[in-house]
Design a protein around this motif. Structure first.
Motif, PDB file in Angstrom:
ATOM      1  N   VAL A 286       0.823  -1.216   0.000  1.00  0.00           N
ATOM      2  CA  VAL A 286       0.000   0.000   0.000  1.00  0.00           C
ATOM      3  C   VAL A 286       0.858   1.268   0.000  1.00  0.00           C
ATOM      4  O   VAL A 286       0.660   2.144  -0.855  1.00  0.00           O
ATOM      5  N   PRO A 287       1.833   1.423   0.910  1.00  0.00           N
ATOM      6  CA  PRO A 287       2.641   2.653   0.853  1.00  0.00           C
ATOM      7  C   PRO A 287       3.502   2.770  -0.396  1.00  0.00           C
ATOM      8  O   PRO A 287       3.729   3.882  -0.902  1.00  0.00           O
ATOM      9  N   ILE A 288       3.979   1.647  -0.938  1.00  0.00           N
ATOM     10  CA  ILE A 288       4.792   1.721  -2.153  1.00  0.00           C
ATOM     11  C   ILE A 288       3.942   2.190  -3.335  1.00  0.00           C
ATOM     12  O   ILE A 288       4.355   3.065  -4.112  1.00  0.00           O
ATOM     13  N   ILE A 289       2.736   1.643  -3.474  1.00  0.00           N
ATOM     14  CA  ILE A 289       1.840   2.085  -4.548  1.00  0.00           C
ATOM     15  C   ILE A 289       1.463   3.548  -4.340  1.00  0.00           C
ATOM     16  O   ILE A 289       1.363   4.330  -5.307  1.00  0.00           O
ATOM     17  N   TYR A 290       1.282   3.949  -3.099  1.00  0.00           N
ATOM     18  CA  TYR A 290       0.975   5.346  -2.790  1.00  0.00           C
ATOM     19  C   TYR A 290       2.088   6.273  -3.296  1.00  0.00           C
ATOM     20  O   TYR A 290       1.815   7.336  -3.869  1.00  0.00           O
ATOM     21  N   VAL A 291       3.342   5.881  -3.103  1.00  0.00           N
ATOM     22  CA  VAL A 291       4.465   6.684  -3.581  1.00  0.00           C
ATOM     23  C   VAL A 291       4.437   6.786  -5.105  1.00  0.00           C
ATOM     24  O   VAL A 291       4.655   7.867  -5.683  1.00  0.00           O
ATOM     25  N   PHE A 292       4.146   5.674  -5.782  1.00  0.00           N
ATOM     26  CA  PHE A 292       4.072   5.697  -7.248  1.00  0.00           C
ATOM     27  C   PHE A 292       2.945   6.617  -7.726  1.00  0.00           C
ATOM     28  O   PHE A 292       3.088   7.332  -8.721  1.00  0.00           O
ATOM     29  N   VAL A 293       1.834   6.580  -7.016  1.00  0.00           N
ATOM     30  CA  VAL A 293       0.706   7.439  -7.395  1.00  0.00           C
ATOM     31  C   VAL A 293       1.076   8.906  -7.211  1.00  0.00           C
ATOM     32  O   VAL A 293       0.793   9.753  -8.072  1.00  0.00           O
ATOM     33  N   LYS A 294       1.714   9.220  -6.101  1.00  0.00           N
ATOM     34  CA  LYS A 294       2.122  10.616  -5.861  1.00  0.00           C
ATOM     35  C   LYS A 294       3.121  11.094  -6.911  1.00  0.00           C
ATOM     36  O   LYS A 294       3.149  12.278  -7.261  1.00  0.00           O
ATOM     37  N   ALA A 295       3.938  10.156  -7.421  1.00  0.00           N
ATOM     38  CA  ALA A 295       4.915  10.509  -8.454  1.00  0.00           C
ATOM     39  C   ALA A 295       4.274  10.601  -9.834  1.00  0.00           C
ATOM     40  O   ALA A 295       4.964  10.909 -10.818  1.00  0.00           O
ATOM     41  N   GLY A 296       2.971  10.318  -9.938  1.00  0.00           N
ATOM     42  CA  GLY A 296       2.265  10.409 -11.201  1.00  0.00           C
ATOM     43  C   GLY A 296       2.514   9.258 -12.147  1.00  0.00           C
ATOM     44  O   GLY A 296       2.323   9.389 -13.360  1.00  0.00           O
ATOM     45  N   LEU A 297       2.912   8.107 -11.603  1.00  0.00           N
ATOM     46  CA  LEU A 297       3.267   6.975 -12.460  1.00  0.00           C
ATOM     47  C   LEU A 297       2.112   6.000 -12.679  1.00  0.00           C
ATOM     48  O   LEU A 297       2.228   5.099 -13.502  1.00  0.00           O
ATOM     49  N   MET A 298       0.997   6.167 -11.951  1.00  0.00           N
ATOM     50  CA  MET A 298      -0.079   5.186 -12.058  1.00  0.00           C
ATOM     51  C   MET A 298      -1.424   5.859 -12.315  1.00  0.00           C
ATOM     52  O   MET A 298      -2.455   5.379 -11.875  1.00  0.00           O
ATOM     53  N   ARG A 299      -1.428   6.925 -13.054  1.00  0.00           N
ATOM     54  CA  ARG A 299      -2.684   7.640 -13.303  1.00  0.00           C
ATOM     55  C   ARG A 299      -3.453   7.091 -14.484  1.00  0.00           C
ATOM     56  O   ARG A 299      -4.665   7.142 -14.515  1.00  0.00           O
ATOM     57  N   GLU A 300      -2.767   6.599 -15.484  1.00  0.00           N
ATOM     58  CA  GLU A 300      -3.435   6.216 -16.730  1.00  0.00           C
ATOM     59  C   GLU A 300      -3.717   4.727 -16.837  1.00  0.00           C
ATOM     60  O   GLU A 300      -4.427   4.297 -17.726  1.00  0.00           O
TER      61      GLU A 300
END
Length: 368
Positions: A286-300
């Motif tokens: 959960v926190p690792i995916i959260y970091v990716f989302v904040k970095a804009g890597l999992m929006r699309e």
């Protein structure tokens, strides 16, 4: 934890280790809609993974300990093994989450602050994935009573076992009326797993053909596939029912033989790695995916999002190998050394003498 080649192959149920890893992936997939806005399956797939974790946890307890005497010495070893397995990585993540949430990022998904820090340190918190840790730890304590009563019954004193079973049935009857962080709410999974674990050596001698086991495994995997494709829909809080517990028990039984073609496929290194890393995956995805989302890597979504999920799993594997395993081993050695000083006449406790069934508990251990 690496395999110990001094143990016979029968002490290592590799296909169940793979099942544990796949259950961890189900939990990861279940959190993608919440964390990354992605939807790869039904809304309950994480609950399926947790149910399997709890059943496997009970199986491990029964498999490793119900054939041993419930003496103070063995119970002490059991308590050390269970604490050492779950506490070091769990407490590390709780402490790190507390500092990140209170000092760095108030939107961190593990919202552990001064208001609930003590609860989590005492294994009674319920933030995000941590909700499954309390019932796991509570069952560790309850299992001692079940173990002790069973050993008394084997020597002809059955009253304690009758009382324990009556209390267990009463608890299961009220399972849907207690909070999910109480072991009573999931007791049917733990107890069924424990009974299967205790009977495992006998069950392996039952003349069931490899073909019949293969058919059963195919049916179970096919049912999972149909569920993931959302051809069938399950009601909310379906895990309170007894039928899912029986299905989880059937999964554990079907994959506990290591002799079908599917079992052989489950022994592939990648699936074994997933099983080895499952507790770290459960705690950290959960926190690792959260970091990716904040970095804009999992929006699309699409390939980049899938790659991020793979990287998240690999990062959890790195944590498991270089942090979780050494910390658990060091904790176990230290507690065993302390126990030896308490009982100088006891046989030396060697952490490597415990059979290796599956390297991870948590959630189980099933634990969204």
């Amino acid at each position: 934890m690496t395999p110990n080649n001094t143990h016979p192959p029968s002490s290592q149920i590799l296909s169940l280790n793979a099942v544990r890893g796949l259950a961890a992936l189900l939990v990861v997939v279940s959190h993608l809609p919440e964390q990354a806005g992605l939807h790869f399956g039904p809304i309950h797939e994480g609950s399926l993974g947790v149910m399997v974790f709890f059943t496997l946890s009970g199986f491990l307890m029964g498999y490793l300990y119900l054939t041993k005497p419930a003496s103070w010495h063995e119970v002490s070893r059991y308590a050390i093994a269970r604490f050492s397995r779950i506490a070091p990585p769990y407490l590390m993540v709780v402490l790190a989450s507390f500092f990140i949430y209170t000092l760095i990022d108030p939107k961190f998904p593990y919202a552990i602050g001064t208001h609930n820090f003590l609860r989590h340190i005492l294994f009674s918190g319920n933030v995000s994935v941590f909700w499954s840790i309390p019932p796991e730890v509570q069952f560790y304590a309850l299992f001692i009573g079940f173990w002790w009563a069973l050993k008394r019954a084997q020597s002809g004193r059955t009253l304690a076992l009758v009382i324990v079973m009556v209390l267990a049935v009463a608890a299961i009857c009220v399972r849907d009326k207690v909070p999910g962080t109480f072991a009573i709410s999931k007791l049917h999974y733990f107890l069924l797993g424990s009974m299967l674990g205790g009977l495992h050596h006998w069950l392996r001698t039952v003349p069931i053909s490899t073909r019949a086991l293969t058919v059963l495994q195919v049916l179970l995997l096919g049912t999972l596939g149909v569920f993931m494709l959302e051809v069938i829909h399950l009601p909310e809080k379906y895990w309170h029912d007894l039928a899912p517990a029986l299905i989880a028990g059937l999964v554990v039984f079907a994959f506990s033989h290591d002799r079908t073609p599917i079992d052989m496929a489950f022994m592939a290194k990648p699936l074994q790695w997933l099983g080895d890393w499952s507790f770290s995956i459960y705690l950290l995805h959960v926190p690792i995916i959260y970091v990716f989302v904040k970095a804009g890597l999992m929006r699309e979504g699409g390939l980049l999002s899938t790659l991020c999920v793979v990287v998240a799993v690999l990062a959890c594997g790195v944590f498991s190998i270089f942090v979780e395993r050494p910390a658990c081993a060091a904790t176990k050695r230290g507690l065993n050394a302390w126990l030896k000083r308490l009982e100088p006449a006891a046989k030396p406790l060697d952490a490597t003498t415990e059979p290796r069934l599956m390297p991870h508990i948590t959630p189980d251990r099933t634990r969204p």
